[in-house]
Motif scaffolding. Structure first.
Motif, PDB file in Angstrom:
ATOM      1  N   GLN A 187      19.801   2.154   2.271  1.00  8.43           N
ATOM      2  CA  GLN A 187      18.595   1.601   2.883  1.00  8.43           C
ATOM      3  C   GLN A 187      17.328   2.180   2.251  1.00  8.43           C
ATOM      4  N   SER A 188      17.334   3.471   1.981  1.00  5.40           N
ATOM      5  CA  SER A 188      16.148   4.105   1.403  1.00  5.40           C
ATOM      6  C   SER A 188      15.889   3.608  -0.014  1.00  5.40           C
ATOM      7  N   VAL A 189      16.944   3.436  -0.794  1.00  7.59           N
ATOM      8  CA  VAL A 189      16.782   2.987  -2.173  1.00  7.59           C
ATOM      9  C   VAL A 189      16.313   1.539  -2.221  1.00  7.59           C
ATOM     10  N   VAL A 190      16.950   0.670  -1.440  1.00  3.38           N
ATOM     11  CA  VAL A 190      16.591  -0.755  -1.455  1.00  3.38           C
ATOM     12  C   VAL A 190      15.160  -0.956  -0.966  1.00  3.38           C
ATOM     13  N   ASN A 191      14.802  -0.330   0.160  1.00  7.08           N
ATOM     14  CA  ASN A 191      13.453  -0.491   0.701  1.00  7.08           C
ATOM     15  C   ASN A 191      12.411   0.242  -0.149  1.00  7.08           C
ATOM     16  N   GLY A 192      12.808   1.363  -0.748  1.00 10.26           N
ATOM     17  CA  GLY A 192      11.888   2.079  -1.622  1.00 10.26           C
ATOM     18  C   GLY A 192      11.529   1.275  -2.848  1.00 10.26           C
ATOM     19  N   ALA A 193      12.496   0.556  -3.409  1.00  6.31           N
ATOM     20  CA  ALA A 193      12.228  -0.284  -4.570  1.00  6.31           C
ATOM     21  C   ALA A 193      11.249  -1.398  -4.240  1.00  6.31           C
ATOM     22  N   LYS A 194      11.258  -1.874  -2.997  1.00  5.33           N
ATOM     23  CA  LYS A 194      10.370  -2.961  -2.580  1.00  5.33           C
ATOM     24  C   LYS A 194       9.027  -2.462  -2.041  1.00  5.33           C
ATOM     25  N   SER A 195       8.821  -1.160  -1.997  1.00  5.43           N
ATOM     26  CA  SER A 195       7.658  -0.612  -1.308  1.00  5.43           C
ATOM     27  C   SER A 195       6.341  -1.016  -1.965  1.00  5.43           C
ATOM     28  N   ILE A 196       6.299  -1.134  -3.283  1.00  5.47           N
ATOM     29  CA  ILE A 196       5.055  -1.500  -3.950  1.00  5.47           C
ATOM     30  C   ILE A 196       4.720  -2.975  -3.711  1.00  5.47           C
ATOM     31  N   SER A 197       5.702  -3.835  -3.850  1.00  2.00           N
ATOM     32  CA  SER A 197       5.444  -5.266  -3.645  1.00  2.00           C
ATOM     33  C   SER A 197       5.126  -5.566  -2.178  1.00  2.00           C
ATOM     34  N   SER A 198       5.793  -4.903  -1.252  1.00  2.00           N
ATOM     35  CA  SER A 198       5.518  -5.147   0.166  1.00  2.00           C
ATOM     36  C   SER A 198       4.184  -4.542   0.607  1.00  2.00           C
ATOM     37  N   GLY A 199       3.708  -3.526  -0.117  1.00  2.00           N
ATOM     38  CA  GLY A 199       2.425  -2.913   0.222  1.00  2.00           C
ATOM     39  C   GLY A 199       1.298  -3.368  -0.681  1.00  2.00           C
ATOM     40  N   ARG A 200       1.448  -4.535  -1.282  1.00  2.00           N
ATOM     41  CA  ARG A 200       0.463  -5.035  -2.239  1.00  2.00           C
ATOM     42  C   ARG A 200      -0.930  -5.158  -1.626  1.00  2.00           C
ATOM     43  N   ASN A 201      -1.041  -5.735  -0.441  1.00  2.00           N
ATOM     44  CA  ASN A 201      -2.348  -5.902   0.191  1.00  2.00           C
ATOM     45  C   ASN A 201      -2.982  -4.554   0.524  1.00  2.00           C
ATOM     46  N   LEU A 202      -2.175  -3.611   0.960  1.00  2.00           N
ATOM     47  CA  LEU A 202      -2.681  -2.278   1.266  1.00  2.00           C
ATOM     48  C   LEU A 202      -3.189  -1.590   0.009  1.00  2.00           C
ATOM     49  N   ILE A 203      -2.492  -1.768  -1.101  1.00  2.00           N
ATOM     50  CA  ILE A 203      -2.896  -1.157  -2.364  1.00  2.00           C
ATOM     51  C   ILE A 203      -4.241  -1.702  -2.820  1.00  2.00           C
ATOM     52  N   ARG A 204      -4.432  -2.993  -2.680  1.00  4.45           N
ATOM     53  CA  ARG A 204      -5.674  -3.609  -3.129  1.00  4.45           C
ATOM     54  C   ARG A 204      -6.850  -3.313  -2.215  1.00  4.45           C
ATOM     55  N   ALA A 205      -6.574  -2.978  -0.965  1.00  4.16           N
ATOM     56  CA  ALA A 205      -7.659  -2.774  -0.003  1.00  4.16           C
ATOM     57  C   ALA A 205      -8.124  -1.327   0.080  1.00  4.16           C
ATOM     58  N   PHE A 206      -7.240  -0.365  -0.174  1.00  9.53           N
ATOM     59  CA  PHE A 206      -7.586   1.034   0.034  1.00  9.53           C
ATOM     60  C   PHE A 206      -7.212   1.866  -1.185  1.00  9.53           C
ATOM     61  N   ALA A 207      -7.931   2.975  -1.344  1.00  7.49           N
ATOM     62  CA  ALA A 207      -7.626   3.941  -2.403  1.00  7.49           C
ATOM     63  C   ALA A 207      -6.812   5.082  -1.801  1.00  7.49           C
ATOM     64  N   PHE A 208      -5.594   5.249  -2.240  1.00  4.43           N
ATOM     65  CA  PHE A 208      -4.710   6.305  -1.761  1.00  4.43           C
ATOM     66  C   PHE A 208      -3.610   6.502  -2.795  1.00  4.43           C
ATOM     67  N   PRO A 209      -2.929   7.632  -2.799  1.00  5.99           N
ATOM     68  CA  PRO A 209      -1.838   7.840  -3.760  1.00  5.99           C
ATOM     69  C   PRO A 209      -0.698   6.858  -3.489  1.00  5.99           C
ATOM     70  N   ARG A 210      -0.368   6.056  -4.476  1.00  3.04           N
ATOM     71  CA  ARG A 210       0.618   4.997  -4.270  1.00  3.04           C
ATOM     72  C   ARG A 210       2.020   5.547  -3.988  1.00  3.04           C
ATOM     73  N   ALA A 211       2.272   6.768  -4.394  1.00  2.00           N
ATOM     74  CA  ALA A 211       3.582   7.374  -4.103  1.00  2.00           C
ATOM     75  C   ALA A 211       3.815   7.507  -2.610  1.00  2.00           C
ATOM     76  N   SER A 212       2.758   7.406  -1.817  1.00  2.00           N
ATOM     77  CA  SER A 212       2.915   7.475  -0.362  1.00  2.00           C
ATOM     78  C   SER A 212       3.820   6.366   0.156  1.00  2.00           C
ATOM     79  N   LEU A 213       3.842   5.227  -0.526  1.00  2.00           N
ATOM     80  CA  LEU A 213       4.635   4.089  -0.042  1.00  2.00           C
ATOM     81  C   LEU A 213       6.143   4.358  -0.116  1.00  2.00           C
TER      82      LEU A 213
END
Length: 308
Positions: free
Chosen positions: A126-152
């Motif tokens: 579960q951690s690997v599958v969801n971790g791989a999708k974390s950037i694409s699923s957090g796309r709107n958050l990435i574009r709206a705020f400045a934060f370390p992307r590794a947090s996702l």
């Protein structure tokens, strides 16, 4: 000429207009040096980057807890599914592989062996599958705020740890109450160390695959298939001794980090034995190495995630 002079005398200066509209201090202009500006989403030094993640640790923990609760809110059993789901998987594997295919032959306390394999591997999956999708699923958050992307991806692993907590409680209850008895010794104290190494390894793998999947989104579809091969190659519901006539298969499986995790966990919880030194060295190398490589690979592409 006189008319033009009158117009010029009567025309307000630009600074007077700014002062009238925005106040007396509006006509004061401040020159900002470009040296004080930084691109949004720029990659900071590693030390600064780690500090930024650490400052957000309370938010990451709260966010992970919120998603664990909301993930099962609309179901009748709620958070009970965190325990029921791996138990149902274990039952299916027991019926198919243990009884029908006879995989339990030669395995002491097969039910406990299977329970540990299913519960711990599901956390990794579960951690690997969801971790791989974390950037694409957090796309709107990435574009709206400045934060370390590794947090996702780190947040995804924290969520997996919270999901694992009640599952581990159920796992210990089952190990104690099921008919086949385990051998409890002081070796059980080493189980938290095994679990900690597993979490480090999974975090590094989630970071690595999050970077890869952000560059190649089709990888998300492939990862779920690869997880099934990894499941079969980790001896979750059969013994590695079934392949003793094929040394090359045994060698590959013994080098598998998840096999090391499950083998060490079974030694400590079922068989009252401290894992071999080779297991500790191999598992530690996988955990620390994967975490370092995954973090560095992810950090190097920090500036690209906002353009996904």
């Amino acid at each position: 000429m006189e008319h033009e002079a009158e117009v010029q005398q009567g025309a307000a200066r630009p600074t007077d207009l700014y002062a009238e509209l925005f106040g007396k201090n509006a006509s004061t202009l401040e020159v900002v040096s470009t040296g004080r500006l930084a691109p949004v989403g720029a990659r900071p030094p590693i030390r600064t980057y780690l500090g930024q993640i650490w400052k957000r640790r309370h938010f990451l923990w709260a966010e992970a807890r919120a998603k664990v609760t909301s993930g099962t809110r609309e179901t009748l059993l709620g958070q009970a599914w965190l325990v029921v789901n791996p138990m149902l998987n274990g039952l299916a594997y027991y019926l198919i592989f243990g009884l029908v295919l006879g995989a339990k032959a030669g395995i002491e306390n097969f039910i406990g062996y299977l329970i540990i394999g299913v519960f711990l591997f599901q956390f990794t999956s579960q951690s690997v599958v969801n971790g791989a999708k974390s950037i694409s699923s957090g796309r709107n958050l990435i574009r709206a705020f400045a934060f370390p992307r590794a947090s996702l991806p780190v947040s995804v692993v924290l969520r997996g740890v919270l999901n694992l907590a009640p599952a581990l409680g159920a796992m210990f209850v089952l190990l104690v109450t099921l008919p086949e008895k385990e051998h409890w010794t002081a070796a059980a104290a080493f189980f938290p160390v095994v679990l900690a190494l597993q979490v480090l390894f999974v975090t590094g793998l989630a970071l690595l695959l999050a970077r890869a999947a952000s560059a190649l989104p089709d990888l998300n579809q492939l990862i779920s298939v690869l997880m099934r091969f990894w499941l079969y190659g980790s001896a979750v519901f059969f013994s590695i001794e079934r392949f003793e006539n094929y040394p090359w298969i045994v060698g590959i499986m013994e080098a598998n980090p998840m096999y090391m995790v499950l083998d060490a966990a079974r030694d400590t919880l079922l068989y009252g034995a401290v894992p071999a030194l080779s297991t500790w060295i191999g598992l530690s190398a996988w955990a620390v190495g994967t975490l370092l490589v995954g973090f560095l690979v992810f950090w190097q592409a920090e500036e690209s995630y906002g353009r996904v």
